[in-house]
Design an enzyme around this catalytic site. Structure first.
Site, PDB file in Angstrom:
ATOM      1  N   HIS A 169       0.806  -1.235   0.000  1.00 22.58           N
ATOM      2  CA  HIS A 169       0.000   0.000   0.000  1.00 22.58           C
ATOM      3  C   HIS A 169       0.836   1.281   0.000  1.00 22.58           C
ATOM      4  O   HIS A 169       0.305   2.340  -0.300  1.00 22.58           O
ATOM      5  CB  HIS A 169      -0.923   0.031   1.218  1.00 22.58           C
ATOM      6  CG  HIS A 169      -1.916  -1.081   1.268  1.00 22.58           C
ATOM      7  ND1 HIS A 169      -2.795  -1.334   0.231  1.00 22.58           N
ATOM      8  CD2 HIS A 169      -2.182  -2.016   2.229  1.00 22.58           C
ATOM      9  CE1 HIS A 169      -3.567  -2.371   0.563  1.00 22.58           C
ATOM     10  NE2 HIS A 169      -3.207  -2.812   1.762  1.00 22.58           N
TER      11      HIS A 169
HETATM   12 ZN    ZN Z   1      -4.147  -7.093   3.510  1.00 20.55          ZN
END
Ligand code: ZN
Length: 384
Positions: free
Chosen positions: A141
């Site tokens: 992320h």
């Molecule tokens: Zn995850």
């Protein structure tokens, strides 16, 4: 295949702490379980200590400003400065106490995860091993200048950039329950990296992206593939869908290296998500990835999410067993069982069966998603 497992206890000696979902305990227990199975005692399985990452390597993906900010937040200097300056700086880079908190030594710990991926990638590129598992990584992320979703440095994005510099094309397959948004964004406009992410749909679910319409742009059109699932998707539907999408596209792309993110938060007992996979389903998916990797000859596997501490070590032990060609007895070894309780490597129970209408909904949603993928990419991929 010759396999390397990238590990040192420095990967879990510092972290967000035991009250945060991403508990260092997950990594420690995984290593202990593999060790208890004597997984590194065969000639084709190597326990390799990762080297630290250099600033230049981080800059393959991250901005200099961000790398310097992480370093200064990490050593606590900015936080101890007056007038809340450090807190302002932390917030500017998306460090938040409720999600990705700042901790002392985070530059070194997060950096070592990138160093581990690069150590594995180098061994693979030099032909010393065919597969490397950097189980502490998969921080998919993180953005060039932002922390996000427990991720500080994006080892996947950095290592893929490094592999591209070696002239190697990469297929990236992400089976974490969350969309691999940071990696997708990093290679959204190139046809040198194929990214495929399978995840729980971003409907009221972090990070809110990963729909079939996100297909890539410019030269990268068709090279970002997303397969969202509704809550309560089970082993059977997940596998069926995986087989329709991943092997055909990866084979057509014919990469030089397969990079996978093997998050295990798809498990039915995971506290952060609502997919209903068991270790049996997870293993079947990793078997599919192994079959692809066997055809390619180079496989860099990264860890990822997974927040049930008694599930993650079993799932990643099973995965490393497949990578290194070892089968472990299903009863957990006494050395491990005495510490954490006896049990079995595979799940001995499964999720409560869902209502028929729920199963029907999950199936229809996937069918719609695959139809959308096919329609948008028929000029790029041959779909069987
Ligand atoms: Zn995850």
């Amino acid at each position: 295949m010759e396999a390397a497992f990238l590990c040192t206890d420095e990967l879990w000696s510092q972290g967000f702490g035991e009250t945060h979902p991403l508990k260092p305990e997950r990594l420690k227990r995984t290593y202990e379980l593999l060790k208890a199975y004597h997984a590194f005692d065969t000639p084709d399985s190597h326990l390799v200590e990762p080297r630290p990452v250099s600033r230049e390597e981080l800059l393959l993906f991250h901005t200099a400003e961000y790398v310097d900010a992480v370093a200064s937040l990490s050593d606590g200097l900015s936080l101890s400065k007056g007038r809340g300056e450090g807190r302002v700086q932390a917030r500017r880079y998306n460090f938040r106490p409720d999600e990705t908190p700042v901790f002392p030594g985070m530059y070194e710990t997060a950096g070592l995860k990138v160093g581990a991926a690069l150590t594995g990638a180098r061994l693979i590129a030099e032909g010393q091993v065919q597969v490397a598992f950097s189980f502490a990584g998969g921080m998919h992320h993180a953005r060039p200048a932002l922390a996000s979703g427990f991720c500080i440095f994006n080892d996947a994005a950095v290592v893929i950039h490094w592999l591209l510099r070696q002239g190697l094309r990469v297929a990236y397959v992400d089976i974490d329950v969350h969309h691999g948004d940071g990696v997708q964004a990093a290679f959204y406009d190139t046809d040198q990296v194929l990214t495929i992410s399978l995840h729980q749909a971003g409907i009221l679910f972090y990070p809110g992206t990963g729909f079939p319409e996100e297909i890539g742009t410019g030269a990268g059109y068709g090279y970002s593939i997303n397969v969202p699932f509704l809550p309560y998707t089970d082993d059977e539907l997940y596998l069926l869908t995986f087989r329709q999408v991943v092997p055909p596209l990866v084979r057509q792309f014919a990469p030089d290296v397969l990079v996978t993110q093997l998050g295990v938060d798809t498990h039915y007992r995971d506290p952060l998500a609502l997919l209903m996979l068991t270790t049996q389903g997870y293993v079947a998916v990793v078997e599919e990835l192994k079959a692809l990797a066997d055809g390619i000859g180079r496989w860099l596997a990264l860890g990822g999410g997974g927040y049930a501490v008694d599930v993650v070590p079993r799932a990643w032990t099973l995965a490393y067993g497949l990578m290194s060609g070892q089968t472990f007895p299903d009863e957990l070894p006494p050395a491990y069982g005495e510490r954490y309780g006896p049990g079995w490597l595979h799940d001995t129970a499964g999720p409560e069966p869902a209502d028929a209408w729920v199963i029907e909904d999950t199936r229809k949603y996937v069918e719609k998603g695959i139809a959308a993928l096919r329609a948008q990419t028929q000029d790029v991929w041959r779909w069987e």
